[in-house]
Design an enzyme around this catalytic site. Sequence first.
Site, short mmCIF file in Angstrom:
data_model
loop_
_atom_site.label_atom_id
_atom_site.label_comp_id
_atom_site.label_asym_id
_atom_site.label_seq_id
_atom_site.Cartn_x
_atom_site.Cartn_y
_atom_site.Cartn_z
N ASN A 24 -1.91 -4.61 15.39
CA ASN A 24 -1.63 -3.34 16.06
C ASN A 24 -2.80 -2.36 15.97
OD1 ASN A 24 0.89 -4.48 16.27
ND2 ASN A 24 1.95 -2.56 15.92
N PHE A 34 -3.01 0.43 13.74
CA PHE A 34 -2.56 1.82 13.50
C PHE A 34 -2.28 2.58 14.80
CE2 PHE A 34 -5.02 2.24 9.17
CZ PHE A 34 -4.12 1.38 8.58
N SER A 59 -4.98 -2.60 5.58
CA SER A 59 -4.70 -3.20 6.89
C SER A 59 -5.92 -4.02 7.31
CB SER A 59 -4.44 -2.12 7.94
OG SER A 59 -4.50 -2.72 9.22
N ASN A 114 -6.58 -4.71 10.30
CA ASN A 114 -6.80 -4.45 11.73
C ASN A 114 -7.60 -3.19 12.03
OD1 ASN A 114 -5.19 -6.75 12.35
ND2 ASN A 114 -3.38 -5.52 11.87
N THR A 115 -8.12 -2.55 11.00
CA THR A 115 -9.02 -1.41 11.20
C THR A 115 -10.34 -1.81 10.56
OG1 THR A 115 -7.25 0.23 11.23
CG2 THR A 115 -9.43 1.03 10.62
N LYS A 133 -1.83 0.97 -1.45
CA LYS A 133 -1.35 -0.31 -0.90
C LYS A 133 -2.53 -1.26 -0.74
CE LYS A 133 1.57 -2.32 2.70
NZ LYS A 133 2.59 -2.03 3.72
N ASN A 191 -0.01 -5.92 1.40
CA ASN A 191 -0.02 -5.86 2.87
C ASN A 191 0.03 -7.29 3.47
OD1 ASN A 191 -0.39 -4.71 5.51
ND2 ASN A 191 -1.49 -3.03 4.54
N TYR A 224 10.18 -5.95 5.75
CA TYR A 224 10.02 -5.69 7.17
C TYR A 224 10.36 -6.96 7.98
CZ TYR A 224 7.76 -4.13 11.57
OH TYR A 224 7.48 -3.80 12.87
C1 LIG Z 1 4.24 -5.32 13.17
C2 LIG Z 1 3.83 -4.85 11.79
C3 LIG Z 1 3.19 -3.64 11.64
C4 LIG Z 1 2.79 -3.20 10.37
N1 LIG Z 1 2.19 -1.98 10.26
C5 LIG Z 1 1.87 -1.52 9.03
C6 LIG Z 1 1.31 -0.23 8.87
O1 LIG Z 1 1.13 0.53 9.82
N2 LIG Z 1 0.97 0.16 7.61
C7 LIG Z 1 1.17 -0.62 6.51
O2 LIG Z 1 0.86 -0.20 5.40
N3 LIG Z 1 1.72 -1.85 6.63
C8 LIG Z 1 2.07 -2.29 7.85
N4 LIG Z 1 2.65 -3.54 7.97
C9 LIG Z 1 2.82 -4.37 6.76
C10 LIG Z 1 4.22 -4.23 6.15
O3 LIG Z 1 4.44 -2.91 5.70
C11 LIG Z 1 4.42 -5.18 4.98
O4 LIG Z 1 3.61 -4.77 3.89
C12 LIG Z 1 4.08 -6.62 5.32
O5 LIG Z 1 4.55 -6.93 6.61
C13 LIG Z 1 4.69 -7.61 4.35
O6 LIG Z 1 6.09 -7.48 4.29
P1 LIG Z 1 7.09 -8.42 5.15
O7 LIG Z 1 6.65 -9.83 4.95
O8 LIG Z 1 8.45 -8.11 4.60
O9 LIG Z 1 6.94 -7.99 6.57
C14 LIG Z 1 3.05 -4.00 9.23
C15 LIG Z 1 3.71 -5.22 9.39
C16 LIG Z 1 4.11 -5.65 10.64
C17 LIG Z 1 4.84 -6.97 10.77
#
Ligand SMILES: Cc1cc2nc3c(=O)[nH]c(=O)nc-3n(C[C@H](O)[C@H](O)[C@H](O)COP(=O)(O)O)c2cc1C
Length: 334
Positions: A108, A110, A170, A172-173, A212, A241, A313
């Site tokens: 994505n 951010f 992240s 992605n940045t 994080k 993350n 998530y």
């Molecule tokens: C679509 C998507 C967007 C995410 N965006 C962020 C974000 O903006 N900031 C962040 O700290 N983590 C972000 N994450 C990471 C989640 O907060 C989490 O740390 C990670 O997905 C691992 O947990 P999970 O396996 O339960 O999803 C994102 C994850 C997904 C799937």
Amino acid sequence: MYSLIRKFLFSLDAEQAHEFSIKALKYLGYTPLSLGQINNPIEVMGLKFQNPIGLAAGADKNGEAIDGFAKLGFGFIEVGTVTPVAQDGNPRPRQFRILDAEGIINRNGFNNLGVDVLIENIKNSKYNGVLGINIGKNATTPIENSFDDYQICLRKVYQYASYVTVNISSPNTKNLRSLQYGEALDDLLSSLKAEQTQLSQKFGYYRPLVLKIAPDLNAEEIASVADSLIRHKIDGVIAGNTTLSRDTVTGLTHSEQQGGLSGKPLNQLSTSLIRQLSQELKEQIPIIGSGGIHSVASGQEKINAGASLLQVYSAMVYQGPKLIRDLVKQVKIL
Ligand SMILES: Cc1cc2nc3c(=O)[nH]c(=O)nc-3n(C[C@H](O)[C@H](O)[C@H](O)COP(=O)(O)O)c2cc1C
């Protein structure tokens, strides 16, 4: 019930399904309907959590559906990542389901409406539980000026957050993860800690700072991060993350997509990060476990490895809100 909803959601592109879900949850927030709160209280970082299962960042980046998510039974909610100025993120498509492994890859970058919109949404929500606000840097801010973006966000969100998460993990940045190492990390933490001290004096209350980190750090890097966290008296750490590794999804559809992998295929890596971090931190700083929690057993494993709280998530996308209730009821805090 969720299997029907899922059938519909999975007929859409992953991000469209997400947007639909946010709208539905926003609506749920306005109604008196609720799946019911389950009390399993715990105190961590000086905060009282209704239960130890939280919503991970990225699901509600702009805080649009806080009341709806709260009704799913979460003990805490983390909104963001938010940046000083609104930004579009990377071009679509940028979210992919790895169906066969119950994973998600996202790049994505951010995408968010900016910190001011987030604050307005928080002000309009009725939620009064623990709210984490996750902050990051704008893509156009050079990495050497990234401290400014974190400072701006910290100052703006301080009075609306129960705790503030500094996201330097992240994938992605561009260059963001370089902030996890050595001097760059020390400088960032020392500047944010100084700001937190000033803000706590100004407002008369203390808001914990949480870092994080990525699950792709090696043992030496984990030890070094732990050392920095202790030296700078950071209040908590989210481990972790999404991962850049594809070891657990090789050959599966979409596994070649760029971005961070989350969900079930991240579970073991994330648990191993928690275990190593916990050995280094020796209970001096609480760990919030995140990464691939998809069952009561996988949540319990993370608690047993050293986590004090959990965040979910991706598995919610695959299994729906029942998973949250199962985790809240059955995971035993040590
Ligand atoms: C679509 C998507 C967007 C995410 N965006 C962020 C974000 O903006 N900031 C962040 O700290 N983590 C972000 N994450 C990471 C989640 O907060 C989490 O740390 C990670 O997905 C691992 O947990 P999970 O396996 O339960 O999803 C994102 C994850 C997904 C799937």
